[in-house]
Design a protein around this motif. Structure first.
Motif, mmCIF file in Angstrom:
data_model
loop_
_atom_site.group_PDB
_atom_site.id
_atom_site.type_symbol
_atom_site.label_atom_id
_atom_site.label_comp_id
_atom_site.label_asym_id
_atom_site.label_seq_id
_atom_site.Cartn_x
_atom_site.Cartn_y
_atom_site.Cartn_z
ATOM 1 N N THR A 107 0.812 -1.210 0.000
ATOM 2 C CA THR A 107 0.000 0.000 0.000
ATOM 3 C C THR A 107 0.845 1.258 0.000
ATOM 4 O O THR A 107 0.315 2.367 0.050
ATOM 5 N N SER A 108 2.141 1.109 -0.041
ATOM 6 C CA SER A 108 3.023 2.273 -0.032
ATOM 7 C C SER A 108 4.395 1.860 -0.551
ATOM 8 O O SER A 108 4.642 0.687 -0.815
ATOM 9 N N GLY A 109 5.263 2.842 -0.668
ATOM 10 C CA GLY A 109 6.621 2.570 -1.116
ATOM 11 C C GLY A 109 6.961 3.331 -2.385
ATOM 12 O O GLY A 109 6.234 4.234 -2.802
ATOM 13 N N THR A 110 8.062 2.949 -2.976
ATOM 14 C CA THR A 110 8.539 3.551 -4.218
ATOM 15 C C THR A 110 8.593 2.494 -5.307
ATOM 16 O O THR A 110 9.162 1.414 -5.106
ATOM 17 N N LEU A 111 8.005 2.818 -6.432
ATOM 18 C CA LEU A 111 8.056 1.957 -7.619
ATOM 19 C C LEU A 111 9.032 2.561 -8.616
ATOM 20 O O LEU A 111 9.071 3.784 -8.780
ATOM 21 N N ALA A 112 9.783 1.706 -9.270
ATOM 22 C CA ALA A 112 10.796 2.205 -10.195
ATOM 23 C C ALA A 112 10.926 1.301 -11.403
ATOM 24 O O ALA A 112 10.542 0.123 -11.373
ATOM 25 N N LEU A 125 20.579 -0.339 -14.675
ATOM 26 C CA LEU A 125 20.577 1.101 -14.482
ATOM 27 C C LEU A 125 19.184 1.641 -14.182
ATOM 28 O O LEU A 125 18.193 1.165 -14.739
ATOM 29 N N PHE A 126 19.153 2.663 -13.348
ATOM 30 C CA PHE A 126 17.911 3.348 -13.012
ATOM 31 C C PHE A 126 17.354 4.067 -14.225
ATOM 32 O O PHE A 126 18.104 4.686 -14.996
ATOM 33 N N VAL A 127 16.021 4.026 -14.384
ATOM 34 C CA VAL A 127 15.356 4.742 -15.465
ATOM 35 C C VAL A 127 14.431 5.821 -14.901
ATOM 36 O O VAL A 127 14.539 6.990 -15.247
ATOM 37 N N ALA A 128 13.498 5.412 -14.047
ATOM 38 C CA ALA A 128 12.521 6.350 -13.500
ATOM 39 C C ALA A 128 11.908 5.748 -12.243
ATOM 40 O O ALA A 128 11.942 4.535 -12.055
ATOM 41 N N ALA A 129 11.325 6.626 -11.405
ATOM 42 C CA ALA A 129 10.696 6.165 -10.171
ATOM 43 C C ALA A 129 9.570 7.099 -9.779
ATOM 44 O O ALA A 129 9.540 8.271 -10.182
ATOM 45 N N MET A 130 8.669 6.571 -8.977
ATOM 46 C CA MET A 130 7.588 7.383 -8.425
ATOM 47 C C MET A 130 7.165 6.788 -7.081
ATOM 48 O O MET A 130 7.375 5.611 -6.819
ATOM 49 N N ARG A 131 6.575 7.617 -6.248
ATOM 50 C CA ARG A 131 6.000 7.116 -5.009
ATOM 51 C C ARG A 131 4.682 6.403 -5.326
ATOM 52 O O ARG A 131 4.105 6.605 -6.396
ATOM 53 N N TRP A 132 4.236 5.589 -4.400
ATOM 54 C CA TRP A 132 3.024 4.796 -4.604
ATOM 55 C C TRP A 132 1.837 5.661 -5.020
ATOM 56 O O TRP A 132 1.005 5.260 -5.824
ATOM 57 N N ARG A 133 1.755 6.871 -4.493
ATOM 58 C CA ARG A 133 0.617 7.750 -4.811
ATOM 59 C C ARG A 133 0.756 8.383 -6.204
ATOM 60 O O ARG A 133 -0.161 9.038 -6.668
ATOM 61 N N THR A 184 17.664 0.027 -26.015
ATOM 62 C CA THR A 184 17.466 -1.414 -26.066
ATOM 63 C C THR A 184 17.972 -2.075 -24.794
ATOM 64 O O THR A 184 19.131 -1.880 -24.401
ATOM 65 N N ALA A 185 17.080 -2.817 -24.121
ATOM 66 C CA ALA A 185 17.429 -3.456 -22.855
ATOM 67 C C ALA A 185 16.234 -4.267 -22.370
ATOM 68 O O ALA A 185 15.135 -4.161 -22.928
ATOM 69 N N VAL A 186 16.477 -5.047 -21.336
ATOM 70 C CA VAL A 186 15.368 -5.631 -20.582
ATOM 71 C C VAL A 186 14.972 -4.607 -19.519
ATOM 72 O O VAL A 186 15.839 -4.122 -18.773
ATOM 73 N N TYR A 187 13.708 -4.298 -19.465
ATOM 74 C CA TYR A 187 13.207 -3.309 -18.521
ATOM 75 C C TYR A 187 12.530 -4.037 -17.355
ATOM 76 O O TYR A 187 11.679 -4.915 -17.559
ATOM 77 N N TYR A 188 12.915 -3.631 -16.146
ATOM 78 C CA TYR A 188 12.420 -4.264 -14.929
ATOM 79 C C TYR A 188 11.646 -3.269 -14.078
ATOM 80 O O TYR A 188 12.057 -2.106 -13.927
ATOM 81 N N CYS A 189 10.577 -3.745 -13.487
ATOM 82 C CA CYS A 189 9.827 -3.012 -12.493
ATOM 83 C C CYS A 189 10.346 -3.430 -11.115
ATOM 84 O O CYS A 189 10.626 -4.614 -10.897
ATOM 85 N N ALA A 190 10.477 -2.464 -10.208
ATOM 86 C CA ALA A 190 10.995 -2.764 -8.877
ATOM 87 C C ALA A 190 10.243 -1.968 -7.823
ATOM 88 O O ALA A 190 9.707 -0.898 -8.104
ATOM 89 N N LEU A 191 10.245 -2.495 -6.609
ATOM 90 C CA LEU A 191 9.520 -1.870 -5.500
ATOM 91 C C LEU A 191 10.354 -1.924 -4.237
ATOM 92 O O LEU A 191 11.009 -2.928 -3.946
#
Length: 125
Positions: free
Chosen positions: A28-33, A44-52, A93-100
């Motif tokens: 219900t909270s945290g940072t998604l990236a 490598l980091f691409v982008a991130a946002m808070r849960w809201r 070009t890369a494999v893109y991963y979602c992270a939390l």
């Protein structure tokens, strides 16, 4: 139980666009990236946002071309995160991963606790 499921990768020509999605559940909270990893290179980091959905953060290499946003939220423990990618070039070009992670944003991949399986993005003519 946290689950992250990416979708939306594929093959696109230089200058084209793709939209990736990450279905995140179990929190219900945290940072998604979004991170990306090209063959033989570090993740490598691409982008991130808070849960809201805000604030948002971008790597210099994608700022102005990529947009991270919060999509639909079926309930408090489910969220869809999107990454709109425009003006793509072969270097994307890369494999893109979602992270939390539970906490504020960071560019360091080892700081994230949960990962999706990844989705391939190929930019080629």
């Amino acid at each position: 139980q946290v689950q992250l499921v990416e979708s939306g990768g594929g093959l696109v020509q230089p200058g084209g666009s793709l939209r990736l999605s990450c279905a995140a559940s179990g929190r219900t909270s945290g940072t998604l990236a979004w991170f990306r990893q090209a063959p033989g290179k570090e993740r490598l980091f691409v982008a991130a946002m808070r849960w809201r959905g805000s604030p948002t953060y971008y790597a210099d290499s994608v700022r102005g071309r990529f947009t991270i946003s919060r999509g639909s939220a079926k309930n408090a423990t489910y969220l869809e995160m999107k990454l709109q990618m425009n003006n793509l070039n072969p270097q994307d070009t890369a494999v893109y991963y979602c992270a939390l992670r539970e906490g504020t944003e960071t560019y360091v991949p080892t700081s994230y606790d949960y990962w999706g399986q990844g989705t391939q993005v190929t930019v080629s003519s």
